[in-house]
Scaffold this active site. Structure first.
Site, PDB file in Angstrom:
ATOM      1  N   SER A   5       0.855  -1.187   0.000  1.00 45.33           N
ATOM      2  CA  SER A   5       0.000   0.000   0.000  1.00 45.33           C
ATOM      3  C   SER A   5       0.886   1.230   0.000  1.00 45.33           C
ATOM      4  CB  SER A   5      -0.936   0.003   1.194  1.00 45.33           C
ATOM      5  OG  SER A   5      -0.214   0.204   2.377  1.00 45.33           O
ATOM      6  N   LYS A  42      -6.099   3.992   8.650  1.00 41.74           N
ATOM      7  CA  LYS A  42      -5.042   4.859   8.129  1.00 41.74           C
ATOM      8  C   LYS A  42      -5.396   6.332   8.294  1.00 41.74           C
ATOM      9  CE  LYS A  42      -3.244   1.480   4.886  1.00 41.74           C
ATOM     10  NZ  LYS A  42      -3.244   1.015   3.489  1.00 41.74           N
TER      11      LYS A  42
END
Ligand code: ADP
Length: 780
Positions: A685, A728
């Site tokens: 990611s 996140k």
């Protein structure tokens, strides 16, 4: 004592000895059977009665050759020959005169003659040798005392011996050691070495003898004790019989066991049968047999388990909701799921319990939720950690044949719960290991799976245990390491972590009151304004959960308690942001305003790790070299591949990315580094972050420090969606970052971010890497 005899002979008949070493000075009776030996004796008797005795290397040689005999022996004198015995054997008595070494063998007619050299006398008797002689004599005396079979005369004669040679010979002839060692003593011509060797030998023998004695006496006392107890028990039995009390087991444990079965009416039949079978076995056994302890222990275990015991469920959804809210702030999704479960249970009592898996970073309340569910349902609560379990036997127990065997942890948990329908929390199911000692997951599956767990088999119990009434709740930090067979059967509920706002609320409503109480303080003792709580959260902790926060609050309370008790303060204490460092030390983290400046090559990435969402720094730099890519920092394989893909993308898109023409790849090494090392657990990611860092380095344009990003790339420059958006974004927010670049496909996931936070954030949704670069680099 007469002067010692001397050996002057060069040649003499040979007398081989099967299992005896003769020493000089010793008088020994011998039985001679072999034809050749009889001839040798006769020959010696005809000449001058001298004969050489050599020991055979192996007893079974009938006609030993030179090689089959030791080459050092003793020259002897024939003292006496008796008439042939009826069996044809000859009995003689010889006396050893001196050590000799054989130099030649000669077979003449039907006997063997040998040439020998006497092995001289020893030199001067030095004080050192005298000392050794004394030690040897002492050792021998000790040996003599332990070893009762020796004649006392030997010991008496010992003190009159002043010649070391003689001393060693007498002793060597009188100790029982293997033949080969006796021969070794005989062959030692250096008196010093012989003395030392014998002292060593004797010491060793003494040690062996003393151990032997200890073993003998231990065995004896054990037998005595067993016999005594057996005798007493037999007596007890007959007394009980005389008194007509049952069949002789009244008051005994067997009677107790029988009574217990009577009392526990609800025990399943197969359990009763098993116990009866074991009781019978026990009854037939001598009471002190080692196995009877194993059986008693087993029966105790069976009785300790809550086979038929159950608590009554509280299935009142509203009351349960109230309790859940009392214990925990928010967590609506989990609470909702639990209330649904209760409702279903009420409507259909036999419905199979699902396995709930709470997934989230440490300190988000997974364990305490489990407890609270138990409280809401009025059930017992047990908890067991699965972290690091590799051995199937830890879950399923050891078979009873194994000394010290016990049931596995599931059954131990049931004993602890003391009811067969507890809430059973299995912590860290993502940390179950796998190795050569069987597969713990299959055992776990059998325990958890409603299809199988009506008859969970534990190796120790041998009989099945019904776990179907247990409400299993499992917890994990991440999902991807949960063995898939287990994961498939569980219903996961994610607890992503708390926002700053949540944390303040939880502190005020739960953590502070809890810590006040456990530190013996009252509300009137101190006040902690919101600003102070905010400061604790921001400057002392950086976590998704509440563990560190709770620890800091507890530390603060302890300090206050001390001040109060020592009389330093008497009125209500107000903890301001200014005085906070007096209690908690200097803040660990910087405040937002002190955060870094825009730098070339430095990108803020976002990832999900074991600790929840996390910001992750990516750095790159260029140096003279040969075109290598260097990767450092703690990173998994997926990250490495991401970095290689990112570099390939940059190489193939130099022009569009405006990489200067004079940059020649082969003249430089590119170094990419991930400084703060929690390894991202959610796979790739960081792709867009790495590209951005490389481009910034190659173009020398700084990256905005106010932006964080996450997204994976394809080699064509497309941005792919990633997981863990909520975690996140919360991490970025926690770290004071308000702008986040996310893949376009992840746009719907941002609705999961709490509104309060969402409103403070700016999201940039991108489809291509070019948009990322445009947004992140600060071009003049
Ligand atoms: P985990 O099992 O997820 O590691 P714990 O259950 O040990 O976390 O929780 C850590 C602490 O935080 C506990 O004291 C717990 O009561 C508290 N806590 C966690 N979440 C909440 C919440 N939502 N409301 C109130 N207290 C909470």
């Amino acid at each position: 004592m007469s002067a010692p005899k001397k050996w002057h002979h060069k040649k003499a008949p040979l007398l081989p000895l099967r299992n005896l070493v003769v020493f000089p000075g010793m008088t020994v009776p011998l039985i001679i059977g072999r034809e050749k030996s009889i001839k040798a004796i006769e020959k010696a008797n005809d000449v001058d009665r001298r004969i050489v005795c050599l020991t055979q290397k192996k007893e079974h040689y009938d006609n030993p050759t030179q090689r089959e005999l030791y080459d050092i022996g003793v020259g002897c004198e024939l003292l006496q020959i008796q008439q042939k015995l009826p069996d044809g054997n000859l009995r003689v008595i010889v006396e050893g005169i001196e050590r000799v070494k054989v130099t030649d063998f000669e077979d003449i007619e039907d006997l063997t003659m040998v040439d020998v050299e006497p092995l001289g006398s020893i030199g001067e008797v030095t004080p050192h040798i005298k000392a050794l002689m004394r030690v040897l004599s002492e050792k021998f005396e000790e040996y003599f005392r332990v070893h009762k079979r020796l004649l006392p005369e030997i010991l008496l004669g010992l003190s009159n011996i002043h010649d070391p040679d003689e001393l060693t010979n007498v002793i060597a002839a009188n100790i029982s050691i293997p033949l080969i060692e006796k021969q070794e003593i005989l062959a030692q011509t250096s008196i010093l070495e012989r003395l030392e060797f014998m002292i060593d030998k004797l010491s060793e023998e003494l040690e062996i003898l003393s151990i032997q004695q200890k073993i003998d006496s231990d065995v004896k006392s054990k037998i005595d004790k067993t016999q005594r107890e057996f005798y007493l028990r037999e007596q007890l039995r007959s007394i009980e019989k005389e008194l007509g009390e049952s069949d002789g087991e009244f008051g005994s444990e067997i009677g107790e066991f029988r009574k217990k079965i009577q009392k526990r009416k609800g025990l399943p039949n197969y359990v009763v049968e098993k116990v009866n079978e074991q009781i019978e076995k026990l009854q037939k056994m001598p009471p002190m047999a080692a196995e009877s302890a194993v059986i008693r222990n087993y029966i105790d275990w069976i009785f300790d388990l809550p086979w038929e015991k159950k608590t009554k469920d509280r299935l009142d959804v509203n009351a349960a909701h109230k309790i859940l809210n009392e214990d925990h702030y928010d967590l609506e999704e989990v609470k909702e799921r639990i209330l649904e479960y209760l409702a279903v249970r009420k409507l259909s009592p036999d419905a199979k319990s699902p396995i709930i898996c709470l997934v989230g970073p440490p300190g988000v309340g997974k364990t305490s939720l489990g407890k609270s569910v138990a409280r809401a349902m009025n059930r017992q609560f047990v908890r067991m950690s699965l972290g690091g379990i590799k051995d199937e036997a830890e879950i399923r127990g050891h078979r009873r044949t194994y000394v010290g065997s016990m049931p596995g942890r599931i059954i131990q948990g049931m004993k602890q719960a003391n009811s067969s329908n507890p809430v059973f929390l299995l912590d860290e199911i993502d940390k179950v290991g796998l190795d050569f000692r069987g597969d713990p997951t299959s055992a776990l599956l059998e325990a958890l799976d409603p299809e199988q767990n009506t008859a969970f088999s534990d190796h120790y119990l041998e009989i099945p245990y019904d776990l179907s009434d247990v409400l299993f709740i499992t917890t994990a930090n991440v999902t991807h390491t949960i063995p898939s067979a287990l994961f498939d059967r569980m219903e996961t509920i994610i607890i992503p972590g708390y926002t700053q706002f949540d944390k303040v609320e939880i502190s005020k409503k739960f953590l502070i009151p809890k810590q006040l109480k456990s530190n013996g303080l009252k509300k009137s003792d101190l006040s902690i304004p919101d600003a102070t709580i905010n400061m604790i959260i921001e400057r002392y902790t950086r976590e998704a959960g509440l563990r560190s926060l709770e620890r800091h609050i507890s530390k603060l309370m302890r300090k206050v308690a001390k001040k109060k008790v020592s009389g330093e303060v008497t009125e209500k204490l107000k903890i301001t942001t200014k005085s906070l460092p007096d209690y908690l030390d200097i803040p660990v983290f910087k405040s937002d305003t002190q955060r870094k400046t825009d730098e070339v090559g430095t990108v803020t990435g976002l990832a999900v790790t074991e600790d929840g969402g996390e910001v992750l720094c990516i750095e790159s730099t260029l140096m003279d070299g040969t075109g290598k890519l260097i990767l450092t920092g703690l990173l998994g394989d997926v990250m490495k591949e991401s970095a290689i893909a990112a570099l390939s993308y940059v190489r193939t898109h130099r022009k569009e990315l405006k990489i200067p023409k004079d940059y020649k790849e082969d003249d430089y090494d590119l170094h990419i580094h991930f400084p703060e090392g929690a390894i991202p657990k959610d796979g790739p990611s960081a792709g867009i972050g790495i590209v951005t860092s490389i481009v910034s380095t190659l173009t020398n344009i700084p990256v905005s420090s106010k932006v964080a990003m996450t997204g994976e790339i394809t080699l064509r420059g497309k941005v792919l969606p990633i997981g863990g958006v909520k975690q996140k974004v919360l991490a970025a927010h926690r770290n004071g970052i308000r702008k986040v670049i996310l893949p376009k496909d992840n746009e719907p996931h941002t609705t999961k971010v709490p509104e309060k936070i969402r409103n403070e954030m700016e999201f940039v949704f991108v489809e291509t890497i070019k948009e990322v670069i445009k947004e992140a680099l600060i071009r003049k």
